[in-house]
Design a protein around this motif. Structure first.
Motif, PDB file in Angstrom:
ATOM      1  N   ASP A 416       0.837  -1.280   0.009  1.00  0.00           N
ATOM      2  CA  ASP A 416      -0.144   0.092   0.006  1.00  0.00           C
ATOM      3  C   ASP A 416       0.833   1.215  -0.094  1.00  0.00           C
ATOM      4  O   ASP A 416       0.496   2.268  -0.426  1.00  0.00           O
ATOM      5  CB  ASP A 416      -0.879  -0.048   1.178  1.00  0.00           C
ATOM      6  CG  ASP A 416      -2.039  -0.969   1.201  1.00  0.00           C
ATOM      7  OD1 ASP A 416      -2.353  -1.625   0.039  1.00  0.00           O
ATOM      8  OD2 ASP A 416      -2.521  -1.390   2.200  1.00  0.00           O
ATOM      9  N   HIS A 417       2.207   1.063   0.491  1.00  0.00           N
ATOM     10  CA  HIS A 417       2.920   2.431   0.736  1.00  0.00           C
ATOM     11  C   HIS A 417       4.054   2.292  -0.574  1.00  0.00           C
ATOM     12  O   HIS A 417       4.985   3.174  -0.473  1.00  0.00           O
ATOM     13  CB  HIS A 417       3.732   2.388   1.907  1.00  0.00           C
ATOM     14  CG  HIS A 417       2.890   2.634   3.142  1.00  0.00           C
ATOM     15  ND1 HIS A 417       1.971   1.732   3.756  1.00  0.00           N
ATOM     16  CD2 HIS A 417       2.354   4.104   3.622  1.00  0.00           C
ATOM     17  CE1 HIS A 417       1.373   2.293   4.734  1.00  0.00           C
ATOM     18  NE2 HIS A 417       1.723   3.771   4.926  1.00  0.00           N
ATOM     19  N   GLY A 418       3.827   1.616  -1.516  1.00  0.00           N
ATOM     20  CA  GLY A 418       4.610   1.480  -2.590  1.00  0.00           C
ATOM     21  C   GLY A 418       5.905   0.796  -2.425  1.00  0.00           C
ATOM     22  O   GLY A 418       6.671   0.904  -3.450  1.00  0.00           O
ATOM     23  N   LEU A 419       6.057   0.040  -1.318  1.00  0.00           N
ATOM     24  CA  LEU A 419       7.301  -0.932  -1.222  1.00  0.00           C
ATOM     25  C   LEU A 419       7.137  -2.249  -1.580  1.00  0.00           C
ATOM     26  O   LEU A 419       6.785  -3.228  -1.113  1.00  0.00           O
ATOM     27  CB  LEU A 419       7.732  -0.848   0.320  1.00  0.00           C
ATOM     28  CG  LEU A 419       7.972   0.404   0.962  1.00  0.00           C
ATOM     29  CD1 LEU A 419       8.145   0.354   2.522  1.00  0.00           C
ATOM     30  CD2 LEU A 419       8.982   1.389   0.233  1.00  0.00           C
ATOM     31  N   ILE A 420       7.047  -2.398  -2.862  1.00  0.00           N
ATOM     32  CA  ILE A 420       6.676  -3.661  -3.629  1.00  0.00           C
ATOM     33  C   ILE A 420       7.843  -4.925  -3.278  1.00  0.00           C
ATOM     34  O   ILE A 420       7.561  -5.773  -3.320  1.00  0.00           O
ATOM     35  CB  ILE A 420       6.736  -3.354  -5.287  1.00  0.00           C
ATOM     36  CG1 ILE A 420       5.912  -1.962  -5.541  1.00  0.00           C
ATOM     37  CG2 ILE A 420       6.246  -4.729  -5.856  1.00  0.00           C
ATOM     38  CD1 ILE A 420       4.439  -2.455  -4.900  1.00  0.00           C
ATOM     39  N   GLN A 536       8.964   6.123  -5.565  1.00  0.00           N
ATOM     40  CA  GLN A 536       8.952   7.176  -6.698  1.00  0.00           C
ATOM     41  C   GLN A 536      10.397   7.912  -6.673  1.00  0.00           C
ATOM     42  O   GLN A 536      11.078   8.000  -7.567  1.00  0.00           O
ATOM     43  CB  GLN A 536       7.804   8.102  -6.666  1.00  0.00           C
ATOM     44  CG  GLN A 536       6.649   7.358  -6.925  1.00  0.00           C
ATOM     45  CD  GLN A 536       5.359   8.587  -6.840  1.00  0.00           C
ATOM     46  OE1 GLN A 536       5.247   9.102  -5.857  1.00  0.00           O
ATOM     47  NE2 GLN A 536       4.558   8.423  -7.865  1.00  0.00           N
ATOM     48  N   ILE A 537      10.869   8.000  -5.226  1.00  0.00           N
ATOM     49  CA  ILE A 537      12.049   8.718  -4.966  1.00  0.00           C
ATOM     50  C   ILE A 537      13.320   7.598  -5.385  1.00  0.00           C
ATOM     51  O   ILE A 537      14.274   8.029  -5.980  1.00  0.00           O
ATOM     52  CB  ILE A 537      12.275   9.114  -3.561  1.00  0.00           C
ATOM     53  CG1 ILE A 537      11.189  10.194  -3.394  1.00  0.00           C
ATOM     54  CG2 ILE A 537      13.707   9.650  -3.433  1.00  0.00           C
ATOM     55  CD1 ILE A 537      11.141  11.288  -4.005  1.00  0.00           C
ATOM     56  N   GLN A 538      13.040   6.264  -4.995  1.00  0.00           N
ATOM     57  CA  GLN A 538      13.900   5.346  -5.552  1.00  0.00           C
ATOM     58  C   GLN A 538      14.150   5.297  -7.019  1.00  0.00           C
ATOM     59  O   GLN A 538      15.092   5.438  -7.671  1.00  0.00           O
ATOM     60  CB  GLN A 538      13.565   3.933  -5.013  1.00  0.00           C
ATOM     61  CG  GLN A 538      14.009   3.941  -3.543  1.00  0.00           C
ATOM     62  CD  GLN A 538      13.217   2.512  -3.010  1.00  0.00           C
ATOM     63  OE1 GLN A 538      12.208   2.031  -3.420  1.00  0.00           O
ATOM     64  NE2 GLN A 538      14.049   1.885  -2.209  1.00  0.00           N
ATOM     65  N   ASP A 539      13.167   5.509  -7.555  1.00  0.00           N
ATOM     66  CA  ASP A 539      13.121   5.408  -9.213  1.00  0.00           C
ATOM     67  C   ASP A 539      13.842   6.527  -9.680  1.00  0.00           C
ATOM     68  O   ASP A 539      14.628   6.633 -10.638  1.00  0.00           O
ATOM     69  CB  ASP A 539      11.639   5.542  -9.822  1.00  0.00           C
ATOM     70  CG  ASP A 539      10.963   4.089  -9.606  1.00  0.00           C
ATOM     71  OD1 ASP A 539      11.635   3.191  -9.176  1.00  0.00           O
ATOM     72  OD2 ASP A 539       9.805   4.160  -9.656  1.00  0.00           O
TER      73      ASP A 539
END
Length: 585
Positions: A416-420, A536-539
């Motif tokens: 849910d927080h984007g931490l796939i 998104q920041i990691q990307d």
């Protein structure tokens, strides 16, 4: 929730121990663990007595209470009011020698020095004229019989105490006495004749303690007294009396005042009161303290017997307390009591009863854990089952399932927080712990792959596409597959990248040095905004050079630090995986 199917008292004849019944103990052994009375520095006794005894109604004297040189008219003691005497006893330095010498005292017996003074309140006339007819020197003047007794000897006291504020005391004294017994008309005593002999007394009475809490205490009391003085060595230098000896036997009451040390209630007395109240835990604690504090006490062996009885009865007490907590649904306290009872007892019947209640509580707790799962509190459910597994085999069998549920809940939260990536790691851990969750895990895993594909489809340049492909390939390794549809999308992304210069694509796929990252910063820096997620920041920026994590009021707080080319640092602050602050220092 009441549950009374088991008995509250479990007994095993093989583990029983002989202890006094309560009423018998209160009657005969009420203060058997008290501190011995060690020292009485001073005791004063004063009272009134009547000398006589042996005659009718104790008013007449015995016929031989006075012995004469020759046959003369007997002196019968005179009027009743002339036989009343008053006396004072002083006892000094009375010491419990058995306590100090043997380091043990079977009873509170103290011994010391006794001084006594006694004299008649009124005098009676002697038959001087009749005696003068036998010997003229015996009939000179007018003489009164008024003996004054002084004695010095030893005093012994026995104390019997059942209560804290009062006790019974008996006394015995023995000593040597001297006496002058002829009183002249002016009230004085003639120095001749005089005599000496032995003096013995007995008394028993009750004493009230004025300040029972102090180390040095005072007592007042009343006692009944009986004694006699045998003056059997008469000195009659002037040949003025036919009296060869006399015995004064007196009866009376006396008031007493004394100071003494010791005799206080100890932890052993307190322990015994706890024992008969059924509080065996407190009793054991106080008996252990008593044995340590008074290792040479006479009744130490009794304390050890009580201690053994406590060790047998404590599991029963814990069992009863556990049932009481269970009836009020205080499960943790109930389990703690039951586990201690099970650990301490050797009684198989009691162990079976404890296991019965523990299994019942375990079933209730497992039911509560299922309710927590239904309410989306998988982590709390797992903690509850883990606690229950300490005393329940059934809970141990359910541990893996609830742990897998907790891991899948973490996977869902991370997703849910984007931490796939983190989500996929939790999914795989759940499968390792509980393989039966394969279907449930696959559903979450395909959803994670779909999210990665969705991010890749929105990529507009080679860097974004490269990071998307890198993410998908890692997800494929972790999850073991992306599904047929997602695999096709991944192939399409690879084809899109084939149109871009091969060399630049490879450099973007794996960023090996800070120099390559710095080239991207100028392009990416202006593309990060408040509200972006961690993925998104990691990307856009890749992994930070430094990462600091903490939890504040239940929220995950992260600080990511990127070292820039000019020596500055780009600091990004996340709350619950959402960017909320950007700083450059």
């Amino acid at each position: 929730m009441a549950y009374n199917s088991q008995p509250t008292s479990i007994q095993n004849p093989e583990e029983s121990i002989s202890t006094p019944s309560h009423w018998k103990d209160r009657l005969f052994h009420r203060r058997e663990f008290h501190e011995p009375i060690k020292f009485i520095p001073l005791e004063l006794r004063y009272g009134i007595g009547y000398y006589g005894g042996g005659g009718n109604w104790v008013l007449d004297t015995k016929s031989n209470w006075i012995r004469y040189d020759q046959a003369v008219t007997r002196f019968d003691g005179g009027e009743v009011n002339g036989r009343i005497l008053h006396a004072i006893d002083l006892d000094f330095f009375k010491t419990n020698f058995t306590h100090f010498i043997l380091k043990s005292s079977w009873a509170d017996i103290v011994s010391g020095i006794n001084f006594r003074y006694a004299s008649l309140l009124y005098s009676n006339s002697l038959p001087i004229s009749e005696w003068g007819q036998t010997n003229t020197s015996w009939g000179v003047g007018s003489k009164q019989f008024s003996p004054r007794i002084l004695s010095l000897g030893l005093s012994h006291s026995l104390h019997l105490q059942w209560f804290e504020t009062w006790f019974i005391q008996s006394n015995y004294t023995f000593g040597l006495a001297s006496s002058k017994f002829y009183q002249t008309t002016d009230g004085g005593l003639d120095a001749d004749p005089s005599g000496w002999g032995t003096a013995v007394s007995y008394s028993i009475g009750i004493r009230y303690i004025l300040d029972p809490g102090l180390d040095n205490r005072f007592s007042v009391g009343l006692e009944f007294h009986n004694g006699y003085t045998k003056i059997n060595r008469i000195s009659d230098n002037n040949e003025v009396t036919p009296i060869k000896g006399f015995t004064l036997q007196d009866f009376g009451v006396r008031l007493s005042l004394s100071a003494f040390y010791g005799g206080k209630r100890t932890s052993g007395d307190l322990a015994k009161s706890y024992f008969y109240q059924g509080d065996y835990l407190s009793s054991r604690e106080n008996f252990a303290a008593f044995i340590k504090e008074y290792p040479n006490h006479t009744n130490r062996y009794k304390a050890e017997e009580f201690l053994k009885a406590c060790n047998i009865k404590i599991p029963e007490q814990l069992f009863i307390e556990g049932k009481q907590f269970e009836e009020h649904n205080q499960w943790e306290k109930a389990v703690e009591r039951f586990e201690r009872a099970k650990l301490l007892t050797k009684n198989s019947e009691l162990k079976n009863s404890v296991n019965h209640h523990l299994n019942r509580i375990a079933r209730i707790q497992l039911h509560n854990a299922e309710i927590l799962l239904e309410n989306k509190s998988a982590q709390d459910a797992y903690k509850l089952v883990m606690q229950t597994s300490r005393y329940s085999n059934e809970a141990q069998d359910e541990m893996n399932r609830f742990q897998a549920e907790a891991l899948l809940a973490k996977a869902q939260k991370a997703m849910d927080h984007g931490l796939i990536y983190k989500s996929l790691e939790f999914i795989n851990l759940a499968l390792e712990v509980y393989p039966d969750f394969a279907a449930k895990s696959s559903a979450l895993r395909y959803r994670a792959a779909g999210l990665l594909i969705s991010d890749a489809n929105t990529a507009e340049d080679s860097e974004d596409i490269t990071f998307a492909i890198y993410s998908l390939e890692n997800a494929k390794k972790i999850s073991g597959g992306l599904g047929e549809k997602n695999e096709k999308i991944l192939d399409e992304l690879l084809e899109r990248l084939a149109l871009i210069d091969e060399r630049d694509i490879r450099k973007s796929v794996i960023i090996k040095t800070d120099t390559e990252r710095q080239k991207l910063e100028a392009k990416i820096k202006g593309r990060i905004n408040i509200g972006m997620t961690v993925p998104q920041i990691q990307d856009r920026l890749g992994e930070p050079h430094q990462r600091k994590l903490e939890t504040v009021k239940g929220e995950d707080i992260q600080l990511w630090i990127y070292h820039l080319e000019k020596g500055n640092d780009l600091q990004l602050s996340f709350r619950e995986f959402i960017l909320f602050k950007i700083d450059e220092k």
